[in-house]
Design a protein around this motif. Structure first.
Motif, PDB file in Angstrom:
ATOM      1  N   GLY A  77       0.782  -1.223   0.000  1.00 58.47           N
ATOM      2  CA  GLY A  77       0.000   0.000   0.000  1.00 58.47           C
ATOM      3  C   GLY A  77       0.814   1.273   0.000  1.00 58.47           C
ATOM      4  O   GLY A  77       0.239   2.371   0.024  1.00 58.47           O
TER       5      GLY A  77
ATOM      6  N   PRO B 249       0.319   2.863  -5.078  1.00 63.97           N
ATOM      7  CA  PRO B 249      -1.014   2.349  -5.411  1.00 63.97           C
ATOM      8  C   PRO B 249      -1.054   0.838  -5.628  1.00 63.97           C
ATOM      9  O   PRO B 249      -0.334   0.308  -6.484  1.00 63.97           O
ATOM     10  CB  PRO B 249      -1.365   3.119  -6.689  1.00 63.97           C
ATOM     11  CG  PRO B 249      -0.644   4.414  -6.540  1.00 63.97           C
ATOM     12  CD  PRO B 249       0.652   4.068  -5.858  1.00 63.97           C
TER      13      PRO B 249
ATOM     14  N   TYR C 165       1.498  10.161   0.905  1.00 64.02           N
ATOM     15  CA  TYR C 165       0.730   9.006   0.426  1.00 64.02           C
ATOM     16  C   TYR C 165       0.982   7.736   1.229  1.00 64.02           C
ATOM     17  O   TYR C 165       0.047   7.133   1.778  1.00 64.02           O
ATOM     18  CB  TYR C 165       1.048   8.735  -1.049  1.00 64.02           C
ATOM     19  CG  TYR C 165       0.218   7.594  -1.610  1.00 64.02           C
ATOM     20  CD1 TYR C 165      -1.025   7.846  -2.174  1.00 64.02           C
ATOM     21  CD2 TYR C 165       0.657   6.263  -1.549  1.00 64.02           C
ATOM     22  CE1 TYR C 165      -1.810   6.796  -2.666  1.00 64.02           C
ATOM     23  CE2 TYR C 165      -0.113   5.224  -2.031  1.00 64.02           C
ATOM     24  CZ  TYR C 165      -1.340   5.496  -2.586  1.00 64.02           C
ATOM     25  OH  TYR C 165      -2.112   4.463  -3.056  1.00 64.02           O
TER      26      TYR C 165
ATOM     27  N   ARG D 189      -0.275   7.140   4.911  1.00 65.25           N
ATOM     28  CA  ARG D 189      -1.731   7.160   5.040  1.00 65.25           C
ATOM     29  C   ARG D 189      -2.428   5.991   4.353  1.00 65.25           C
ATOM     30  O   ARG D 189      -3.586   5.718   4.612  1.00 65.25           O
ATOM     31  CB  ARG D 189      -2.286   8.473   4.483  1.00 65.25           C
ATOM     32  CG  ARG D 189      -1.981   9.655   5.379  1.00 65.25           C
ATOM     33  CD  ARG D 189      -2.293  10.978   4.705  1.00 65.25           C
ATOM     34  NE  ARG D 189      -2.362  12.043   5.693  1.00 65.25           N
ATOM     35  CZ  ARG D 189      -1.317  12.593   6.324  1.00 65.25           C
ATOM     36  NH1 ARG D 189      -0.113  12.121   6.049  1.00 65.25           N
ATOM     37  NH2 ARG D 189      -1.457  13.542   7.204  1.00 65.25           N
ATOM     38  N   ASN D 190      -1.723   5.337   3.459  1.00 67.56           N
ATOM     39  CA  ASN D 190      -2.344   4.252   2.703  1.00 67.56           C
ATOM     40  C   ASN D 190      -1.715   2.897   2.958  1.00 67.56           C
ATOM     41  O   ASN D 190      -2.102   1.907   2.336  1.00 67.56           O
ATOM     42  CB  ASN D 190      -2.266   4.568   1.202  1.00 67.56           C
ATOM     43  CG  ASN D 190      -3.141   5.737   0.802  1.00 67.56           C
ATOM     44  OD1 ASN D 190      -4.336   5.590   0.556  1.00 67.56           O
ATOM     45  ND2 ASN D 190      -2.547   6.925   0.746  1.00 67.56           N
ATOM     46  N   SER D 191      -0.750   2.849   3.861  1.00 65.22           N
ATOM     47  CA  SER D 191      -0.132   1.575   4.217  1.00 65.22           C
ATOM     48  C   SER D 191      -1.173   0.584   4.710  1.00 65.22           C
ATOM     49  O   SER D 191      -2.118   0.943   5.433  1.00 65.22           O
ATOM     50  CB  SER D 191       0.916   1.802   5.305  1.00 65.22           C
ATOM     51  OG  SER D 191       1.336   0.573   5.853  1.00 65.22           O
ATOM     52  N   ARG D 192      -1.015  -0.662   4.346  1.00 69.48           N
ATOM     53  CA  ARG D 192      -1.950  -1.698   4.794  1.00 69.48           C
ATOM     54  C   ARG D 192      -1.859  -1.922   6.299  1.00 69.48           C
ATOM     55  O   ARG D 192      -2.761  -2.490   6.896  1.00 69.48           O
ATOM     56  CB  ARG D 192      -1.668  -3.008   4.065  1.00 69.48           C
ATOM     57  CG  ARG D 192      -2.014  -2.972   2.581  1.00 69.48           C
ATOM     58  CD  ARG D 192      -1.974  -4.364   1.991  1.00 69.48           C
ATOM     59  NE  ARG D 192      -2.988  -5.214   2.601  1.00 69.48           N
ATOM     60  CZ  ARG D 192      -3.037  -6.530   2.454  1.00 69.48           C
ATOM     61  NH1 ARG D 192      -2.103  -7.153   1.748  1.00 69.48           N
ATOM     62  NH2 ARG D 192      -3.984  -7.247   3.018  1.00 69.48           N
TER      63      ARG D 192
ATOM     64  N   LYS E 173      -6.794   2.732  10.467  1.00 68.25           N
ATOM     65  CA  LYS E 173      -7.662   3.722   9.856  1.00 68.25           C
ATOM     66  C   LYS E 173      -8.798   4.088  10.824  1.00 68.25           C
ATOM     67  O   LYS E 173      -9.347   3.257  11.517  1.00 68.25           O
ATOM     68  CB  LYS E 173      -8.273   3.175   8.564  1.00 68.25           C
ATOM     69  CG  LYS E 173      -7.238   2.773   7.513  1.00 68.25           C
ATOM     70  CD  LYS E 173      -6.454   3.947   7.009  1.00 68.25           C
ATOM     71  CE  LYS E 173      -5.663   3.585   5.759  1.00 68.25           C
ATOM     72  NZ  LYS E 173      -4.712   2.508   5.950  1.00 68.25           N
TER      73      LYS E 173
ATOM     74  N   LYS F 198      -8.950   8.130   7.977  1.00 71.26           N
ATOM     75  CA  LYS F 198      -7.745   8.930   8.260  1.00 71.26           C
ATOM     76  C   LYS F 198      -6.901   8.231   9.296  1.00 71.26           C
ATOM     77  O   LYS F 198      -7.387   7.460  10.120  1.00 71.26           O
ATOM     78  CB  LYS F 198      -8.141  10.326   8.745  1.00 71.26           C
ATOM     79  CG  LYS F 198      -8.890  11.149   7.705  1.00 71.26           C
ATOM     80  CD  LYS F 198      -9.180  12.536   8.261  1.00 71.26           C
ATOM     81  CE  LYS F 198      -9.933  13.388   7.233  1.00 71.26           C
ATOM     82  NZ  LYS F 198     -10.226  14.743   7.753  1.00 71.26           N
TER      83      LYS F 198
END
Length: 466
Positions: A332, A335, A449, A452-455, A459, A463
């Motif tokens: 993650g 993308p 990026y 905030r989007n790491s698996r 969350k 956020k």
């Protein structure tokens, strides 16, 4: 925001099963990949320059010393590759042992080694290709053989070879390994032919004095030629596509290093034995020696070997970059859609196309001389961090299954780290500045990026918690 979160090995194994790449490589394939990425123009160029300016005939000892430092690194990588058989190499090992932020920095700096390095190699491939055509009476216009900075429009041969390699890699790892085998065979054939022709002409008096620059010349030569081995870490990126990584990865990494070391020492032995070392300060020492012996077709031999050699180096570097990105996208940090595996070919075709087109663009339009120097520091940074992970995992995960265990680990691993740091310390200050700027850019991308989007990121309403 926990930037030091580490990846659980059990989770990694499940991800490997769910996103499985096609396991098609054998130990022989890994050995051939190793020979493909280590032996490039270094064996045709670097040996002569290092002998003339740094070590004299003692260049043979310089190669032995340099390979010893690389063996320390290879033993550490072999333990990691056998115990964590996943794509991503140093990036993945660091994620498991050192945390997400450090892993991102390693992965970000691997771009310097793989993509930038592949672009530089493609430029060298173009130069050899154009030279061979010129010697045959075919002269291509500068407009299609030089980047705009050098007065051309596009370096078309460099673009075309990268696009061809990209096509091969999209078709699958087995097909890529087959092409690599044939090219390595051509390259080795050129080297053995040189040894066959020049070997009987060796005059032992040319080895006197053996150490014209003193003992210090051995270490100076080793520092220069160590860069011939920088691509060895790219083999670890193939762990997820190897049939039996626990056995085949250590065999492939160590055996390929030993074979390449023997070839380097053999070529340097013959070069310095046929002519005085002072005459080898040339960009084409092998060609020079063959011509001096009356073999005027030497340039064609070297040109063929160099073309094959540069092609294999470029192939393995682009392959390694796609697998590093594949691992990062699966986590993650870039993308996740990029890690999609082609249903027919079993390759991560999307990221392969992106990397191939990017490398082709850099090679075709950008003067990469200064930027290419950064691939050395990026690689050595990855070496230092990845080898340290061996000691960290021995402490934090003592029960981890290790099919291959690095011998004398508390001696070998520190020596591997010190070797990398020592060579890094000798790099120009400007390279360190560019390295720092590049790393800061990477940290910015991670903050915007990746974090905030790491698996692994917790969350809360989409956020990250503060």
């Amino acid at each position: 925001m926990n930037i030091f979160r580490t990846k659980d090995i059990d989770l990694l194994h499940r991800e490997v099963e769910n996103h499985s790449l096609k396991r098609a490589l054998s130990a022989v394939d890994i050995v051939m990949m190793g020979i493909g990425v280590i032996i490039g123009t270094g064996i045709f160029v670097l040996t002569g320059v290092a002998a003339a300016n740094f070590a004299g005939p003692g260049i043979m000892l310089s190669f032995a010393l340099s390979s010893l430092a690389c063996i320390f690194i290879c033993l550490a990588y072999s333990e990691l590759a056998s115990s964590i058989p996943a794509a991503g190499s140093a990036y993945t090992y660091t994620y498991v042992a050192g945390g997400e932020l450090l892993a991102w920095l390693v992965g970000w700096n691997l771009i310097l080694e793989y993509s930038v390095g592949a672009s530089a190699v493609a430029g060298g491939w173009s130069a050899y290709f154009v030279g061979i055509l010129k010697s045959a009476g075919i002269e291509l216009p500068q407009a299609i053989t030089a980047v705009p900075y050098d007065g051309g429009i596009v370096n078309l041969p460099a673009v075309l070879i990268v696009l061809f390699i990209t096509f091969v890699l999209v078709r699958g790892v087995k097909e890529s390994a087959t092409v690599n085998r044939w090219l390595v065979a051509v390259k080795l054939g050129a080297i053995f032919l040189f040894l066959l022709l020049a070997g009987p002409k060796v005059d032992a008096t040319n080895w006197t004095p053996f150490l014209p620059y003193g003992v210090a010349g051995i270490s100076a030569g080793a520092s220069i030629i160590f860069f011939a081995y920088l691509g060895i870490d790219s083999l670890a990126t193939a762990a997820e596509e190897t049939r039996n990584p626990q056995r085949d990865m250590p065999i492939g990494i160590i055996v390929s290093l030993l074979i390449c070391t023997v070839l380097y020492i053999a070529v340097s032995c013959v070069l310095t034995g046929v002519v005085p070392y002072t005459e080898l300060n040339t960009a084409e020492p092998v060609t020079f020696v063959l011509r001096k012996l009356g073999y005027n077709f030497g340039s064609a031999i070297v040109g063929t070997g160099a073309i094959a050699g540069l092609t294999t180096v470029c192939l393995v570097m682009i392959y390694a970059q796609t697998r590093a990105f594949f691992a990062m996208s699966r986590d993650g940090l870039i993308p996740p859609a990029l890690c999609k595996v082609h249903p027919k070919y079993g390759s991560p075709h999307i990221i392969t196309l992106i990397v191939g087109l990017t490398v082709a663009g850099i090679a075709g339009f950008t003067p990469i001389g200064l930027v290419a120097e950064m691939c050395n520091i990026g690689t050595l940074f990855a070496f230092t961090v990845a080898t340290a992970c061996v000691l960290v995992l021995r402490k934090t995960k003592p029960n981890l299954k290790r099919p291959f265990r690095c011998p004398a680990v508390f001696i070998v691993v520190p020596l591997a780290m010190l070797s990398s740091l020592y060579i890094m310390s000798g790099l120009p200050a400007a390279t360190w500045v560019r390295f720092a700027v590049w790393s800061l850019i990477g940290l910015g991308i991670y903050a915007v990026y990746g974090a905030r989007n790491s698996r692994l990121a917790p969350k809360a309403e989409g956020k990250l918690p503060a």
